[in-house]
Design an enzyme around this catalytic site. Structure first.
Site, PDB file in Angstrom:
ATOM      1  N   THR A   1      30.573  45.906  40.365  1.00 34.18           N
ATOM      2  CA  THR A   1      31.611  45.998  42.089  1.00 34.18           C
ATOM      3  C   THR A   1      33.366  45.925  41.890  1.00 34.18           C
ATOM      4  O   THR A   1      33.619  45.931  40.728  1.00 34.18           O
ATOM      5  CB  THR A   1      31.270  44.390  42.662  1.00 34.18           C
ATOM      6  OG1 THR A   1      31.980  43.259  42.072  1.00 34.18           O
ATOM      7  CG2 THR A   1      29.690  44.215  42.998  1.00 34.18           C
ATOM      8  N   GLY A   2      34.217  46.467  42.572  1.00 31.64           N
ATOM      9  CA  GLY A   2      35.667  46.575  42.799  1.00 31.64           C
ATOM     10  C   GLY A   2      34.964  47.439  41.582  1.00 31.64           C
ATOM     11  O   GLY A   2      36.329  47.855  41.060  1.00 31.64           O
TER      12      GLY A   2
ATOM     13  N   SER B   1      38.966  50.730  40.855  1.00 26.40           N
ATOM     14  CA  SER B   1      39.719  50.572  40.736  1.00 26.40           C
ATOM     15  C   SER B   1      40.226  49.998  38.872  1.00 26.40           C
ATOM     16  O   SER B   1      38.969  49.205  38.772  1.00 26.40           O
ATOM     17  CB  SER B   1      41.631  50.378  40.955  1.00 26.40           C
ATOM     18  OG  SER B   1      41.204  49.061  41.589  1.00 26.40           O
ATOM     19  N   GLY B   2      41.072  49.476  37.837  1.00 22.90           N
ATOM     20  CA  GLY B   2      40.961  48.629  37.364  1.00 22.90           C
ATOM     21  C   GLY B   2      40.403  48.165  36.146  1.00 22.90           C
ATOM     22  O   GLY B   2      39.194  49.598  35.511  1.00 22.90           O
TER      23      GLY B   2
ATOM     24  N   GLY C   1      36.555  47.030  37.045  1.00 26.31           N
ATOM     25  CA  GLY C   1      35.762  47.577  37.366  1.00 26.31           C
ATOM     26  C   GLY C   1      35.394  49.090  36.935  1.00 26.31           C
ATOM     27  O   GLY C   1      34.664  49.992  37.134  1.00 26.31           O
TER      28      GLY C   1
ATOM     29  N   SER D   1      38.113  34.111  34.788  1.00 21.83           N
ATOM     30  CA  SER D   1      40.120  34.552  34.221  1.00 21.83           C
ATOM     31  C   SER D   1      40.157  33.452  33.598  1.00 21.83           C
ATOM     32  O   SER D   1      39.062  32.525  33.502  1.00 21.83           O
ATOM     33  CB  SER D   1      41.321  34.528  35.501  1.00 21.83           C
ATOM     34  OG  SER D   1      42.364  33.883  35.299  1.00 21.83           O
TER      35      SER D   1
ATOM     36  N   TYR E   1      42.916  30.717  43.851  1.00 18.59           N
ATOM     37  CA  TYR E   1      42.586  31.067  42.761  1.00 18.59           C
ATOM     38  C   TYR E   1      41.879  30.713  41.259  1.00 18.59           C
ATOM     39  O   TYR E   1      40.164  30.801  40.504  1.00 18.59           O
ATOM     40  CB  TYR E   1      43.959  32.075  42.205  1.00 18.59           C
ATOM     41  CG  TYR E   1      43.164  33.208  40.941  1.00 18.59           C
ATOM     42  CD1 TYR E   1      42.290  34.498  41.724  1.00 18.59           C
ATOM     43  CD2 TYR E   1      43.646  32.727  39.351  1.00 18.59           C
ATOM     44  CE1 TYR E   1      42.090  35.243  40.679  1.00 18.59           C
ATOM     45  CE2 TYR E   1      43.153  33.926  38.801  1.00 18.59           C
ATOM     46  CZ  TYR E   1      42.777  34.929  38.947  1.00 18.59           C
ATOM     47  OH  TYR E   1      41.796  36.358  38.496  1.00 18.59           O
TER      48      TYR E   1
END
Length: 264
Positions: free
Chosen positions: A15-16, A19-20, A22, A145, A160
């Protein structure tokens, strides 16, 4: 003796993936021989990832989906199984930084948006993948994170950090639940990584609540301050997806160049 990571005949959901982290992980999984379903809300970005995969001869499936929507995720996992008749790896990576602001200024809807994407989205991604993962065993990898797990100095990131800490608790709970089915569940906790997520962060009036902290030159000791690369995370995802980590489950791994030890 060199060790080659092979994921031939394995099927992964990322998922995601547009870009980045993922995108980097999807490409590493493809390079190891897996077939990869690329899920996200930006179809243009997903097509760009798929183009890179085709360039290296990989097999992928683009799925436009919303991780916070139950119907969307149930349909997505069903589509993957219909396409390839199995699902072995889930990289629950999609999420948002959301709004960072003093608690009194944080709007309830902003809190909810962060929770819906980061926590509810992780729950739905894994929930609807589980029936397929149980068939052959597999690996679930969740992107958390350093914030909310080992670092609490980013004042204003309450929504977050809370969502990211909760992801770790969720992973540990389901690691035990799914262990009898040979499904492993682990969490990666990136620090500063070069990616697009910071561009989508709204920060408001943080100077009014920030706690002054001084660090030695370079807040990332291992690199002298330089952030990590998305490919570094991709390599970790590949390790956790493969049999090289077959006895690891319910574990969080920080990938931050020791940033969180210094800055926690």
């Amino acid at each position: 003796m060199a060790i080659s990571v092979q994921l031939n005949d394995k099927v992964a959901l990322v998922t995601g993936a547009g870009s980045g982290l993922g995108q980097a992980a999807a490409i590493r999984l493809i390079q190891a021989g897996a077939k990869v379903a690329l899920l996200g809300r930006n179809i243009k970005e997903l097509r760009q990832t798929q183009s890179q995969i085709r360039h290296i001869g990989g097999d992928s499936l683009v799925i436009e989906g919303d991780i916070s929507n139950a119907n969307s995720m149930q349909q997505a996992t069903g589509r993957i199984f219909s396409q390839w008749r199995r699902l072995d790896i889930v990289f629950a990576n999609a999420g948002i930084n959301g709004v960072w602001a003093p608690l009194e200024e944080l709007i309830v809807e902003e809190w909810d948006e962060t929770m819906n994407n980061n926590l509810r989205g992780t729950f739905l991604t894994v929930k609807y993948a589980v029936p397929y993962l149980k068939k052959n065993g597999g690996s679930v990898i969740i992107t958390s994170s350093v914030n909310g797990t080992r670092m609490f100095s980013n004042t204003g990131a309450s929504a977050y950090a809370t969502s990211k800490g909760a992801q770790v608790a969720f992973a540990k709970m389901i690691a035990l639940e799914l262990a009898p089915f040979h499904v492993r569940v682990n969490v990666i906790c990136p620090g500063a990584i070069e990616s697009e997520i910071d561009e989508n962060t709204e920060k408001r009036d943080l100077d009014t609540v920030a706690t002054p902290v001084e660090f030695p030159k370079g807040s990332i000791p291992l690199t002298g301050g330089s952030p990590g690369k998305a490919g570094d995370v991709g390599n970790l995802v590949l390790f956790l997806a493969s049999d090289l980590s077959k006895h690891i489950s319910g574990t969080e791994i920080w990938i931050d160049g020791a940033q969180s030890l210094l800055q926690g």
